[in-house]
Design an enzyme around this catalytic site. Structure first.
Site: not given
Ligand code: ADP
Length: 160
Positions: A17, A41, A90, A128
């Site tokens: 992130h 959730k 990703r 996460s």
């Molecule tokens: P997660 O899938 O890790 O639970 P979140 O809902 O917190 O993710 O994701 C918020 C944003 O950050 C989304 O657009 C998600 O695709 C992106 N994101 C999460 N992890 C990564 C990563 N390792 N690299 C790039 N983008 C990421």
């Protein structure tokens, strides 16, 4: 002035992130990191805990702020005069999901554009949910999350 909203669960925030946030600071004038709260959730960290962690982590960047939102993200964006929804990608699975979501958001508000930013290779495995699982077994997450998040995970999973 281009304002981008970067929404997510951030449960917890990872180096993946933060990499997206750091790279986006060079592209957009302002980035609003939004903790999107979905009542359906279950989260490990409360919205306030994630807010506190993220606020501390983004403090080096003066054009980044953190918010909590429990309404539609396009509505949040419109209220805050943001033109862009920023999403990290990703892999192809993320893309398939994010593409559908972007179509939905476009139909809700035509003036807001979704922008995808691919991860950098060293972060593509960071997720996460997997990090929480690893931490619950006492695994080493120090390469995946900042030290304050590692400490916060240890308080949730006190092992050993
Ligand atoms: P997660 O899938 O890790 O639970 P979140 O809902 O917190 O993710 O994701 C918020 C944003 O950050 C989304 O657009 C998600 O695709 C992106 N994101 C999460 N992890 C990564 C990563 N390792 N690299 C790039 N983008 C990421």
């Amino acid at each position: 002035m281009v304002i981008a909203v970067f929404p997510g669960s951030f449960d917890p925030p990872t180096f993946g992130h933060l990499n997206i946030i750091e790279r986006s600071t060079a592209i957009f004038n302002k980035i609003l990191v939004v903790i999107a709260v979905n009542k359906e959730k279950k989260y490990l960290f409360s919205a306030q805990e994630r807010y506190d962690l993220l606020t501390n982590l983004v403090s080096p960047w003066k054009n980044v702020s953190v918010h909590i939102c429990d309404s539609l993200i396009v509505e949040f964006a419109q209220t805050h005069n943001a033109q862009v929804l920023l999403r990290g990608i990703r892999n192809i699975t993320d893309f398939a999901y994010e593409f559908d979501l972007s179509m939905m958001n476009k139909s809700l508000n035509h003036s807001i554009e979704t922008v995808f930013m691919p991860t950098e290779p060293q972060y593509f495995v960071l997720k996460s949910s997997a990090i929480k699982e690893l931490a619950s077994f006492g695994g080493n997450v120090s390469e995946m999350v900042p030290s304050e998040v590692e400490r916060a995970l240890k308080t949730k999973f006190p092992i050993g």
